[in-house]
Scaffold this motif. Structure first.
Motif, mmCIF file in Angstrom:
data_model
loop_
_atom_site.group_PDB
_atom_site.id
_atom_site.type_symbol
_atom_site.label_atom_id
_atom_site.label_comp_id
_atom_site.label_asym_id
_atom_site.label_seq_id
_atom_site.Cartn_x
_atom_site.Cartn_y
_atom_site.Cartn_z
ATOM 1 N N GLU A 38 -101.175 -1.335 8.561
ATOM 2 C CA GLU A 38 -100.746 -2.735 8.616
ATOM 3 C C GLU A 38 -100.926 -3.313 10.014
ATOM 4 O OE1 GLU A 38 -98.368 -0.328 5.682
ATOM 5 O OE2 GLU A 38 -98.799 -0.191 7.851
ATOM 6 N N PHE A 39 -100.599 -2.524 11.008
ATOM 7 C CA PHE A 39 -100.764 -2.970 12.390
ATOM 8 C C PHE A 39 -102.240 -3.146 12.733
ATOM 9 C CE2 PHE A 39 -101.405 -1.891 16.922
ATOM 10 C CZ PHE A 39 -100.693 -2.944 17.491
ATOM 11 N N VAL A 40 -103.068 -2.189 12.354
ATOM 12 C CA VAL A 40 -104.499 -2.282 12.638
ATOM 13 C C VAL A 40 -105.093 -3.498 11.940
ATOM 14 C CG1 VAL A 40 -106.728 -1.129 12.386
ATOM 15 C CG2 VAL A 40 -104.723 0.197 13.005
ATOM 16 N N ASP A 41 -104.674 -3.744 10.687
ATOM 17 C CA ASP A 41 -105.175 -4.913 9.966
ATOM 18 C C ASP A 41 -104.779 -6.206 10.678
ATOM 19 O OD1 ASP A 41 -106.290 -3.283 8.061
ATOM 20 O OD2 ASP A 41 -104.672 -3.546 6.598
ATOM 21 N N ALA A 42 -103.546 -6.243 11.182
ATOM 22 C CA ALA A 42 -103.081 -7.440 11.891
ATOM 23 C C ALA A 42 -103.867 -7.638 13.184
ATOM 24 C CB ALA A 42 -101.586 -7.332 12.185
ATOM 25 N N MET A 43 -104.145 -6.555 13.880
ATOM 26 C CA MET A 43 -104.942 -6.648 15.106
ATOM 27 C C MET A 43 -106.366 -7.106 14.787
ATOM 28 S SD MET A 43 -103.249 -5.861 17.929
ATOM 29 C CE MET A 43 -104.494 -5.294 19.081
ATOM 30 N N GLY A 44 -106.923 -6.591 13.704
ATOM 31 C CA GLY A 44 -108.262 -7.008 13.311
ATOM 32 C C GLY A 44 -108.315 -8.467 12.916
ATOM 33 N N SER A 46 -106.458 -10.800 13.932
ATOM 34 C CA SER A 46 -106.264 -11.640 15.119
ATOM 35 C C SER A 46 -107.520 -11.740 15.979
ATOM 36 C CB SER A 46 -105.123 -11.074 15.979
ATOM 37 O OG SER A 46 -105.541 -9.879 16.633
ATOM 38 N N GLY A 47 -108.501 -10.901 15.680
ATOM 39 C CA GLY A 47 -109.721 -10.867 16.477
ATOM 40 C C GLY A 47 -109.644 -9.975 17.689
ATOM 41 N N LEU A 48 -108.484 -9.370 17.941
ATOM 42 C CA LEU A 48 -108.295 -8.610 19.173
ATOM 43 C C LEU A 48 -109.108 -7.317 19.217
ATOM 44 C CD1 LEU A 48 -104.480 -9.213 19.633
ATOM 45 C CD2 LEU A 48 -106.311 -10.064 21.118
ATOM 46 N N LEU A 49 -109.421 -6.756 18.050
ATOM 47 C CA LEU A 49 -110.237 -5.542 18.053
ATOM 48 C C LEU A 49 -111.686 -5.850 18.397
ATOM 49 C CD1 LEU A 49 -108.833 -3.455 15.067
ATOM 50 C CD2 LEU A 49 -108.221 -3.394 17.481
ATOM 51 N N GLY A 50 -112.056 -7.124 18.345
ATOM 52 C CA GLY A 50 -113.390 -7.543 18.765
ATOM 53 C C GLY A 50 -113.367 -8.204 20.119
ATOM 54 N N ALA A 51 -112.381 -7.849 20.946
ATOM 55 C CA ALA A 51 -112.201 -8.513 22.231
ATOM 56 C C ALA A 51 -113.444 -8.468 23.106
ATOM 57 C CB ALA A 51 -111.021 -7.876 22.979
ATOM 58 N N MET A 52 -114.156 -7.341 23.118
ATOM 59 C CA MET A 52 -115.295 -7.186 24.016
ATOM 60 C C MET A 52 -116.632 -7.447 23.334
ATOM 61 S SD MET A 52 -114.087 -3.888 26.281
ATOM 62 C CE MET A 52 -115.453 -4.092 27.441
ATOM 63 N N ILE A 53 -116.603 -7.858 22.063
ATOM 64 C CA ILE A 53 -117.846 -8.199 21.370
ATOM 65 C C ILE A 53 -118.244 -9.624 21.758
ATOM 66 C CG2 ILE A 53 -118.904 -8.589 19.111
ATOM 67 C CD1 ILE A 53 -117.119 -6.399 17.996
ATOM 68 N N PRO A 54 -119.494 -9.839 22.130
ATOM 69 C CA PRO A 54 -119.923 -11.187 22.551
ATOM 70 C C PRO A 54 -119.674 -12.233 21.464
ATOM 71 C CG PRO A 54 -121.592 -9.559 23.121
ATOM 72 C CD PRO A 54 -120.587 -8.851 22.260
ATOM 73 N N THR A 55 -119.476 -13.452 21.904
ATOM 74 C CA THR A 55 -119.189 -14.542 20.959
ATOM 75 C C THR A 55 -120.334 -14.765 19.986
ATOM 76 O OG1 THR A 55 -119.986 -16.125 22.618
ATOM 77 C CG2 THR A 55 -117.609 -15.698 22.546
ATOM 78 N N GLU A 56 -121.559 -14.450 20.379
ATOM 79 C CA GLU A 56 -122.699 -14.649 19.479
ATOM 80 C C GLU A 56 -122.598 -13.787 18.225
ATOM 81 O OE1 GLU A 56 -126.467 -12.517 20.940
ATOM 82 O OE2 GLU A 56 -125.209 -12.647 22.748
ATOM 83 N N TYR A 57 -121.797 -12.721 18.302
ATOM 84 C CA TYR A 57 -121.572 -11.863 17.137
ATOM 85 C C TYR A 57 -120.203 -12.104 16.516
ATOM 86 C CZ TYR A 57 -125.682 -9.287 18.759
ATOM 87 O OH TYR A 57 -126.951 -8.924 19.149
ATOM 88 N N ALA A 109 -119.127 -7.960 11.487
ATOM 89 C CA ALA A 109 -118.093 -7.438 10.598
ATOM 90 C C ALA A 109 -117.025 -6.684 11.376
ATOM 91 C CB ALA A 109 -118.716 -6.525 9.540
ATOM 92 N N ILE A 110 -117.416 -5.999 12.458
ATOM 93 C CA ILE A 110 -116.430 -5.331 13.307
ATOM 94 C C ILE A 110 -115.568 -6.371 14.004
ATOM 95 C CG2 ILE A 110 -116.116 -3.869 15.334
ATOM 96 C CD1 ILE A 110 -118.718 -2.435 14.556
ATOM 97 N N ALA A 111 -116.195 -7.438 14.487
ATOM 98 C CA ALA A 111 -115.466 -8.491 15.194
ATOM 99 C C ALA A 111 -114.437 -9.173 14.301
ATOM 100 C CB ALA A 111 -116.446 -9.519 15.749
ATOM 101 N N SER A 112 -114.765 -9.346 13.040
ATOM 102 C CA SER A 112 -113.856 -10.028 12.116
ATOM 103 C C SER A 112 -112.751 -9.119 11.596
ATOM 104 C CB SER A 112 -114.642 -10.583 10.922
ATOM 105 O OG SER A 112 -115.097 -9.520 10.089
ATOM 106 N N GLY A 113 -112.901 -7.815 11.817
ATOM 107 C CA GLY A 113 -111.920 -6.861 11.303
ATOM 108 C C GLY A 113 -112.258 -6.358 9.915
ATOM 109 N N ALA A 114 -113.389 -6.822 9.363
ATOM 110 C CA ALA A 114 -113.773 -6.400 8.013
ATOM 111 C C ALA A 114 -114.344 -4.992 7.987
ATOM 112 C CB ALA A 114 -114.800 -7.378 7.438
ATOM 113 N N LEU A 115 -114.821 -4.529 9.136
ATOM 114 C CA LEU A 115 -115.444 -3.211 9.226
ATOM 115 C C LEU A 115 -114.787 -2.438 10.355
ATOM 116 C CD1 LEU A 115 -117.830 -1.811 7.769
ATOM 117 C CD2 LEU A 115 -119.299 -2.562 9.642
ATOM 118 N N ARG A 116 -114.550 -1.155 10.124
ATOM 119 C CA ARG A 116 -113.824 -0.334 11.098
ATOM 120 C C ARG A 116 -114.742 0.718 11.709
ATOM 121 N NH1 ARG A 116 -109.627 1.892 6.911
ATOM 122 N NH2 ARG A 116 -111.638 2.090 5.847
#
Length: 385
Positions: A38-44, A46-57, A109-116
């Motif tokens: 549940e916590f990981v899903d919430a972080m995903g 929120s976009g925070l798990l994609g913090a270092m992924i460039p905005t173009e992705y 998909a990683i940036a959106s939290g859809a893929l882990r």
């Protein structure tokens, strides 16, 4: 301490998530050795798990300073960042070395939290001597066939993708050559060839979703190779500095938690008619822990600044990791001592965090290995191995 608007934003956005997951949540997950999905899903979300992924992705495009603040705040809240940190630094291998097709396929998909992407499958019984891994990847037409055994691969059951390091040519004159990273889509494997990946859960002293993994002739397309074939170890190395910086931030978050909990408890706890906080025997260890934490934090921000400026930062990243691991462990012992017998009671959460923070002195790089690095690479002393 303010480090700029991006860091401040990272802290506030992380707290919006962590405020929804209190001590009870983390205590129950630890008790059951349950993955905090549940916590990981919430972080995903929120976009925070994609913090270092460039905005173009589709990511936030933050620098490592802001990303490190995310990790720090998770641990400082009383949570456990192990369920999130790998997605930040494991993803870096894909970002730095992936083909355009791999990046386009997976990064959004990683940036959106859809893929882990939480699993990095490297370590074997050879431990820190990665050049002696025995997992092999043999070319067979348009595929590679991966066979071998990994001693530690955390979160593979909770991941959609895993990055596997395997040897594709025999160990030779340059022992770190001949290894390749492979980005494996576990969804496809689980659906069509589940017998090719055997996951063996390992119960550890804290909740880390740890496993052994056996690859039984795992067939992957040649396009799964991540970066240059035969240069996988080099690709792993260039991810060490950001990994160490993020882990330092986590340990600093733990140290903050221990100092804050000890200070609060010492102020409220009365013995012999007065708060125990009035005793210098209680005050001094808390003050010591706080000062160690601040010292480690200073090197952490120095490492962040160098990394984000694309300057060499191996010394600072390693020193930050060592100092933060030492500071968090000293703070953990101080907090347990401050609580006395209650520190061993799970409802106070000290014993849980005590167990969790101990790992920073051991993995993914031990404090002694960092000492060796500083001695030989920074001070120019002769190599010992």
């Amino acid at each position: 301490m303010t480090q700029g608007p991006a860091v401040d934003l990272a802290r506030s956005r992380t707290r919006e998530v962590t405020d929804r997951f209190g001590d009870d949540y983390w205590r129950q997950a630890d008790l059951e050795r349950a993955y905090p999905q549940e916590f990981v899903d919430a972080m995903g979300a929120s976009g925070l798990l994609g913090a270092m992924i460039p905005t173009e992705y589709g990511g936030l495009g933050w620098d490592i300073a802001a990303a490190s603040a995310v990790m720090e705040e998770i641990n400082a809240s009383g949570g456990h960042s192990a369920a999130c940190h790998a997605q930040m630094y494991t993803m870096g291998a894909l970002l730095r070395h992936g083909s355009p097709e791999q990046k386009d396929q997976y990064l959004p998909a990683i940036a959106s939290g859809a893929l882990r992407l939480q699993a990095f499958s490297i370590t074997e019984t050879s431990g820190s001597d990665t050049s002696r891994i025995e997992t092999v990847a043999e070319r067979d037409g348009d595929d590679y066939v991966i066979t071998g055994h990994k001693t530690w691969t955390s979160r593979i059951s909770e991941s959609d993708l895993v990055i596997v390091l395997a040897r594709n040519s025999p160990r030779g004159e340059r022992p770190t050559d001949g290894m390749t990273l492979f980005l494996v889509d576990l969804r496809e494997v689980r659906e069509h060839r589940p017998d090719q990946v055997e996951v063996i859960p390992v119960r550890t002293m804290f909740n880390y979703a740890t496993n052994q993994v056996k690859y039984h002739g795992l067939r992957v397309p040649a396009s799964a190779a991540l970066g240059t074939v035969g240069q996988g170890f080099r690709h792993v190395i260039d991810g060490w500095n950001p990994e160490r910086i993020l882990l330092a931030a986590e340990a600093i978050g733990d140290a903050r938690w221990f100092v804050e909990r000890a200070s609060s408890y010492a102020t409220e706890r009365e013995v012999f008619g007065q708060p125990i906080a009035v005793n210098q025997g209680i005050q001094f260890p808390i003050a010591d822990a706080y000062m160690r934490m601040r010292a480690a934090d200073a090197i952490r921000w120095e490492a962040c600044a160098k990394f984000d400026a694309d300057e060499p930062c191996g010394a600072e990243a390693n020193m930050a990791k060592w100092l933060a691991a030492e500071a968090s462990w000293e703070a953990a012992n101080m907090c347990l001592d401050t609580h006395g017998g209650f520190g061993f009671v799970d409802t106070y959460d000290v014993e849980r965090k005590f167990r969790e923070t101990r790992v920073y002195g051991v993995a993914p790089v031990s404090s002694n290995m960092i000492r060796s690095f500083v001695a030989t690479k920074v001070l120019g002393l002769p190599k010992s191995y």
